[in-house]
Design an enzyme around this catalytic site. Structure first.
Site, PDB file in Angstrom:
ATOM      1  CE  LYS A 151     -12.426  -0.612  10.576  1.00  0.00           C
ATOM      2  NZ  LYS A 151     -12.151   1.043  10.189  1.00  0.00           N
TER       3      LYS A 151
HETATM    4  C1  PLP Z   1     -10.844   1.517  11.113  1.00  0.00           C
HETATM    5  C2  PLP Z   1      -9.551   1.060  11.387  1.00  0.00           C
HETATM    6  C3  PLP Z   1      -8.973   1.934  12.699  1.00  0.00           C
HETATM    7  C4  PLP Z   1      -9.290   3.024  13.040  1.00  0.00           C
HETATM    8  O1  PLP Z   1     -10.720   3.209  13.535  1.00  0.00           O
HETATM    9  P1  PLP Z   1     -11.735   4.626  13.477  1.00  0.00           P
HETATM   10  O2  PLP Z   1     -12.549   4.218  14.490  1.00  0.00           O
HETATM   11  O3  PLP Z   1     -11.918   4.911  12.484  1.00  0.00           O
HETATM   12  O4  PLP Z   1     -10.690   5.633  14.197  1.00  0.00           O
HETATM   13  C5  PLP Z   1      -7.528   1.556  12.858  1.00  0.00           C
HETATM   14  N1  PLP Z   1      -7.125   0.635  12.222  1.00  0.00           N
HETATM   15  C6  PLP Z   1      -7.552  -0.068  11.131  1.00  0.00           C
HETATM   16  C7  PLP Z   1      -6.966  -1.321  10.669  1.00  0.00           C
HETATM   17  C8  PLP Z   1      -8.841   0.355  10.702  1.00  0.00           C
HETATM   18  O5  PLP Z   1      -9.333  -0.552   9.641  1.00  0.00           O
END
Ligand code: PLP
Length: 405
Positions: A186
């Site tokens: 992210k």
């Molecule tokens: C990455 C993501 C999540 C979940 O995040 P994690 O930290 O990997 O559990 C939830 N929603 C969206 C749209 C994502 O891209």
């Protein structure tokens, strides 16, 4: 897209602060931690940076969604309207609290189509959960007005849209609550982590307790805390928070590069008249983590993907329509409601019902869409080269398909 690409001395320093005290837990140990409170500091920094009253760090974006849903009182019998294009975590969280994920169509914003949302509302609907996919936003004015009219909760899954905004407000801070993920890919990473953001005191207090076994955090020490309700352990560690604290201070740096690289690549793709781009409800608020573009037909798009694969330039280009993780078409485990533990028969039936509806309106959008992830490490030369190779592939396919037509 991701902050991990620019790992630096800043991250190393904050992690070292924690390693030196040896207090890796975010709560307690007030003496030995020698004033090092990375998670607390990061929560304050999140409030300052994104403009929300409260932030509760947790162990992942999935945990953040689960915590937010619980803190908002969403559970048995409740329907949560969410898009058919998202990461699997969005529906995982909804099912985990015992609520029903009601998938609905997306439009050319790649997010919830407001008309599809309206059509899906029933007496059981409790919450609308837009997912700001690929760095950019849903039509928040339309969704907010639907929420007002039907007295529904608005929960933003902004996990992919860190640093994006809508009409001057940061994504994730507009609804009753919003979440970010800080997983490894992210815009800001903690390695693993997530946050619930809210302006509602009640939602914050519940999130704070829920993510730490229901602790009320008002005792003189952890042993003296009361447990007003049942919670779970979704805590973040100090080591993870330390990485995030370094990264959030670099967010402007990341976004500046991201937007510049995004614009450069988009300008190259825009030279092809057959290409159109994702509709962005507020262009100024696009975080720039992806360029999402459309070709005229599914056949052409598929052929472009195949040709990019053949030429070895597919990496970083996502054809979500054929992707296991992000689009309803390949979510067989959801369509068949395959869980390890038994769901209530009622929930299982509803999960399957909503996952097996007709999503042809979404198919028509997603089958023509490719999203290109923007790297923070590209040089101007690399962008030109990448763009030129993509343009060559697209032109080749377009001319071949025109001849064959
Ligand atoms: C990455 C993501 C999540 C979940 O995040 P994690 O930290 O990997 O559990 C939830 N929603 C969206 C749209 C994502 O891209």
């Amino acid at each position: 897209m991701p902050g991990f690409e620019l790992w630096s001395d800043a991250e190393r320093k904050h992690v070292t602060d924690v390693i030196e005290t040896g207090i890796l837990m975010r709560y307690g140990f007030d003496g030995p931690r020698k004033g090092i409170w990375k998670a607390k500091e990061l929560e304050q920094e999140i409030c300052n940076t994104f403009g929300c009253h409260h932030a509760q760090l947790v162990s992942s974006g999935t945990a953040a969604l689960t915590t937010a849903l619980s803190a908002l009182g969403i559970g048995y019998g409740d329907e949560v309207i969410m898009p058919a294009f998202t990461f699997v975590a969005s529906f995982e969280a909804v099912i985990s609290v015992g609520a029903v994920p009601v998938m609905v169509d997306v439009d050319d914003t790649l997010t919830l189509a407001p008309d599809a949302v309206k059509a899906a509302i029933t007496s059981k609907t409790k919450c609308i959960m837009p997912v700001h996919m690929c760095g950019s936003m849903a039509d928040m004015d339309a969704l907010q007005s639907i929420c007002r009219e039907h007295k529904l909760i608005l929960l933003e899954d902004a996990c992919q849209a860190i640093g994006g905004s809508y009409k001057g407000k940061m994504l994730g801070t507009i609804g009753d609550a919003g979440t970010f993920s800080f997983d490894f890919v992210k815009t800001i990473t903690c390695a693993e982590g997530g946050v619930v953001m809210t302006n509602r005191e009640d939602v914050f207090v519940s999130s704070d307790g829920y993510s730490d076994h229901g602790h009320d955090h008002t005792g003189v020490d952890r042993g003296a805390d009361l447990h007003p309700f049942i919670g779970y352990n979704f805590r973040i560690s100090e080591l993870h928070a330390a990485v995030g604290l370094a990264q959030i201070k670099r967010l402007d740096e990341f976004l500046t590069i991201q937007k510049k690289n995004n614009a450069a690549l988009k300008n190259i793709l825009a030279t092809i008249p057959e290409i159109s781009f994702r509709r962005v409800p507020d262009e100024a608020g696009d975080s720039g983590s992806f360029v999402s573009w459309f070709l005229p037909t599914a056949e052409i798009t598929n052929a472009v993907v195949e040709e990019m694969k053949a030429q070895g330039i597919l990496a970083g280009n996502f054809y979500w329509f054929n992707n296991n993780w992000h689009y309803i078409r390949k979510w067989d485990h959801l369509k068949n409601s395959i869980t390890l533990n038994a769901l209530s028969p009622e929930l299982k039936e509803k999960v399957m019902h909503h996952a097996n509806k007709d999503f042809s309106a979404s198919d028509a959008v997603m089958s023509r869409c490719i999203s290109t992830a923007i790297s923070l490490t590209w040089t101007d030369e690399q962008i030109k080269d990448k763009g030129a190779k993509m343009v060559a592939v697209i032109k080749k396919v377009l001319s071949e398909m025109a001849v064959n037509a």
